[in-house]
Design a protein around this motif. Structure first.
Motif, PDB file in Angstrom:
ATOM      1  N   PRO A   3      -6.873   0.711   6.282  1.00  0.00           N
ATOM      2  CA  PRO A   3      -7.260   0.177   7.591  1.00  0.00           C
ATOM      3  C   PRO A   3      -6.148  -0.606   8.280  1.00  0.00           C
ATOM      4  CG  PRO A   3      -8.472  -0.905   5.786  1.00  0.00           C
ATOM      5  CD  PRO A   3      -7.743   0.249   5.200  1.00  0.00           C
ATOM      6  N   LEU A   4      -5.251  -1.226   7.503  1.00  0.00           N
ATOM      7  CA  LEU A   4      -4.213  -2.040   8.134  1.00  0.00           C
ATOM      8  C   LEU A   4      -3.147  -1.196   8.821  1.00  0.00           C
ATOM      9  CD1 LEU A   4      -3.722  -4.879   5.468  1.00  0.00           C
ATOM     10  CD2 LEU A   4      -5.063  -4.934   7.568  1.00  0.00           C
ATOM     11  N   MET A  28       0.858  -1.193   0.000  1.00  0.00           N
ATOM     12  CA  MET A  28       0.000   0.000   0.000  1.00  0.00           C
ATOM     13  C   MET A  28       0.892   1.240   0.000  1.00  0.00           C
ATOM     14  SD  MET A  28      -1.489  -0.528   3.799  1.00  0.00           S
ATOM     15  CE  MET A  28      -1.044  -2.227   4.125  1.00  0.00           C
ATOM     16  N   ILE A  30     -13.073   1.462   1.542  1.00  0.00           N
ATOM     17  CA  ILE A  30     -12.364   0.248   1.989  1.00  0.00           C
ATOM     18  C   ILE A  30     -12.323   0.178   3.506  1.00  0.00           C
ATOM     19  CG2 ILE A  30     -10.104  -0.900   1.996  1.00  0.00           C
ATOM     20  CD1 ILE A  30     -10.265  -0.686  -0.893  1.00  0.00           C
ATOM     21  N   ASP A  61      -9.126  -1.729  -5.951  1.00  0.00           N
ATOM     22  CA  ASP A  61      -9.690  -1.106  -4.741  1.00  0.00           C
ATOM     23  C   ASP A  61     -10.870  -0.189  -5.104  1.00  0.00           C
ATOM     24  OD1 ASP A  61      -7.916  -2.284  -2.966  1.00  0.00           O
ATOM     25  OD2 ASP A  61      -6.534  -0.594  -2.934  1.00  0.00           O
ATOM     26  N   ARG A  65       5.112 -10.503   2.974  1.00  0.00           N
ATOM     27  CA  ARG A  65       4.678 -10.561   1.571  1.00  0.00           C
ATOM     28  C   ARG A  65       5.806 -10.542   0.545  1.00  0.00           C
ATOM     29  NH1 ARG A  65      -0.188  -6.131   1.592  1.00  0.00           N
ATOM     30  NH2 ARG A  65      -1.572  -7.227   3.052  1.00  0.00           N
ATOM     31  N   PHE A 108     -13.646  -2.978   5.765  1.00  0.00           N
ATOM     32  CA  PHE A 108     -12.866  -3.691   6.786  1.00  0.00           C
ATOM     33  C   PHE A 108     -13.588  -3.652   8.128  1.00  0.00           C
ATOM     34  CE2 PHE A 108      -8.399  -4.978   5.740  1.00  0.00           C
ATOM     35  CZ  PHE A 108      -8.470  -4.802   4.375  1.00  0.00           C
ATOM     36  N   PHE A 117     -13.465  -8.733   2.555  1.00  0.00           N
ATOM     37  CA  PHE A 117     -12.802  -7.870   1.571  1.00  0.00           C
ATOM     38  C   PHE A 117     -11.954  -8.705   0.609  1.00  0.00           C
ATOM     39  CE2 PHE A 117      -8.977  -5.607   0.191  1.00  0.00           C
ATOM     40  CZ  PHE A 117      -9.542  -4.534  -0.482  1.00  0.00           C
ATOM     41  N   ARG A 118     -11.203  -9.657   1.147  1.00  0.00           N
ATOM     42  CA  ARG A 118     -10.337 -10.497   0.294  1.00  0.00           C
ATOM     43  C   ARG A 118     -11.169 -11.325  -0.683  1.00  0.00           C
ATOM     44  NH1 ARG A 118      -6.009  -7.655   0.684  1.00  0.00           N
ATOM     45  NH2 ARG A 118      -5.248  -7.396   2.783  1.00  0.00           N
ATOM     46  N   GLY A 156      -4.872  -4.236  -5.260  1.00  0.00           N
ATOM     47  CA  GLY A 156      -4.745  -3.965  -3.828  1.00  0.00           C
ATOM     48  C   GLY A 156      -3.439  -4.583  -3.315  1.00  0.00           C
ATOM     49  N   GLY A 157      -2.876  -3.988  -2.283  1.00  0.00           N
ATOM     50  CA  GLY A 157      -1.583  -4.457  -1.766  1.00  0.00           C
ATOM     51  C   GLY A 157      -1.581  -5.929  -1.361  1.00  0.00           C
ATOM     52  N   GLY A 158      -2.759  -6.464  -0.989  1.00  0.00           N
ATOM     53  CA  GLY A 158      -2.809  -7.842  -0.506  1.00  0.00           C
ATOM     54  C   GLY A 158      -3.229  -8.849  -1.565  1.00  0.00           C
ATOM     55  N   GLU A 171     -12.220  -8.963  -3.339  1.00  0.00           N
ATOM     56  CA  GLU A 171     -11.054  -8.597  -4.153  1.00  0.00           C
ATOM     57  C   GLU A 171     -10.779  -9.698  -5.194  1.00  0.00           C
ATOM     58  OE1 GLU A 171      -7.043  -6.530  -2.751  1.00  0.00           O
ATOM     59  OE2 GLU A 171      -7.137  -8.581  -2.013  1.00  0.00           O
TER      60      GLU A 171
HETATM   61  O1  LIG Z   1      -1.994  -4.066   1.592  1.00  0.00           O
HETATM   62  C1  LIG Z   1      -3.183  -4.326   1.825  1.00  0.00           C
HETATM   63  O2  LIG Z   1      -3.549  -5.358   2.391  1.00  0.00           O
HETATM   64  C2  LIG Z   1      -4.212  -3.377   1.378  1.00  0.00           C
HETATM   65  C3  LIG Z   1      -3.893  -2.432   0.444  1.00  0.00           C
HETATM   66  C4  LIG Z   1      -4.881  -1.527  -0.153  1.00  0.00           C
HETATM   67  O3  LIG Z   1      -4.623  -1.440  -1.550  1.00  0.00           O
HETATM   68  C5  LIG Z   1      -6.302  -2.006   0.077  1.00  0.00           C
HETATM   69  O4  LIG Z   1      -6.583  -3.105  -0.763  1.00  0.00           O
HETATM   70  C6  LIG Z   1      -6.529  -2.388   1.500  1.00  0.00           C
HETATM   71  O5  LIG Z   1      -6.299  -1.250   2.283  1.00  0.00           O
HETATM   72  C7  LIG Z   1      -5.572  -3.522   1.928  1.00  0.00           C
END
Ligand SMILES: O=C(O)C1=C[C@@H](O)[C@@H](O)[C@H](O)C1
Ligand SMILES: Nc1ncnc2c1ncn2[C@@H]1O[C@H](COP(=O)(O)OP(=O)(O)OP(=O)(O)O)[C@@H](O)[C@H]1O
Length: 262
Positions: free
Chosen positions: A195-196, A88, A122, A111, A213, A126, A134-135, A156-158, A138
């Motif tokens: 949110p994370l 993120m 987002i 996202d 990751r 969460f 959310f996952r 998204g980052g995840g 996604e």
């Molecule tokens: O790294 C992550 O898990 C995230 C990154 C954002 O793009 C969003 O998808 C969300 O805030 C979760």
């Protein structure tokens, strides 16, 4: 898994879905892909890599060749989707839009699509539905948009966390934007939308997430690391775009090889 698609889809989601599946009709000058064994064969015979060699790259050379490079890369890409992955705040959405314009591609952001379909931010998703939901959404979005020829897709980052997502990412070229934790911290100072990172020690959390990751991000076809250039100041979107384009060129033009992709 419950679908995030309740009711009519926004038109910008519907149109990519009409695009035929990428792969079988493609010719020898571009990419062919064998989804069953994850072998990605790239026919790379169009360019002298020395001209754009990563190590000898410099900005003045890039300026004079830039227009031609964008055109050449567009031809070589032949509309192959480009997926941007990374932590993120690494700039996937910001750089992705710029890259798409330069390559004459369209742009999607998973996202933003989730927010648009769910009609929630987002952070609200969460909070109200939990990260697992959310996952799921996604992954569902990714599977819906995965045949998108001619799209740069900021993920998204995840997105890298689920193995099943990789089968979709592998329909395109996956580019990892690797930005240092300190740069991310600077960029996301006072940010309340991730949110994370809303706990007491966002820097510690970022480090934990990144180390967990990193092996997954490194599955990308192209890894772009700011530190490679020993530069302290931020790259602009334009510089990132030139760099990504140059790395795409290298990826697409290196001597013909068959590369295992995990
Ligand atoms: O790294 C992550 O898990 C995230 C990154 C954002 O793009 C969003 O998808 C969300 O805030 C979760
Ligand atoms: N090259 C850059 N130079 C300076 N700031 C940047 C750059 N790229 C992005 N930013 C800033 O960093 C913040 C995060 O960027 P962006 O939303 O593009 O990241 P992202 O990777 O898409 O994040 P996420 O995965 O959380 O959606 C934004 O405020 C953006 O303006």
């Amino acid at each position: 898994m419950s679908s995030p698609f309740q009711g009519p889809l926004p038109t910008y989601i519907v149109s990519p879905l009409a695009v035929p599946f990428f792969g079988s009709h493609r010719n020898q000058s571009s990419l062919s892909r064998h989804s069953t064994n994850h072998v990605f064969r790239v026919c790379r015979n169009r360019h002298a890599t020395a001209t754009f060699g990563f190590k000898s790259y410099n900005w003045s050379c890039c300026q004079s060749d830039k227009v031609n490079t964008f055109v050449e890369v567009q031809q070589l890409l032949d509309k192959t989707p480009i997926y941007l992955i990374g932590m993120m705040g690494s700039g996937k959405s910001t750089v992705g839009q710029y890259l798409a314009t330069k390559l004459n591609y369209s742009f999607l952001d998973t996202d933003q699509l989730i927010e648009s379909v769910q009609q929630k931010k987002i952070s609200e998703i969460f909070e109200q539905c939990g990260e697992n939901k959310f996952r799921e959404w996604e992954s569902a979005i990714l599977s819906k948009i995965q045949p998108c020829l001619g799209y740069v897709i900021a993920t998204g980052g995840g997105i890298v966390l689920k193995d099943s997502n990789w089968s979709h990412l592998r329909n395109g070229i996956v580019v990892f934007l690797d930005v240092s934790i300190s740069t991310i911290m600077k960029r996301l100072l006072n940010d309340t939308t991730r949110p994370l990172l809303q706990g007491a020690d966002p820097q510690k959390r970022l480090k934990e997430i990144r180390s967990k990751r990193l092996p997954l991000y490194l599955r990308a076809d192209i890894h772009i690391q700011l530190n490679d250039f020993r530069m302290e100041q931020e790259f602009t979107e334009e510089q990132w775009t030139a760099l990504i384009t140059q790395r795409l060129m290298e990826f697409l033009t290196t001597t013909t090889t068959t590369t295992k992709r995990s």
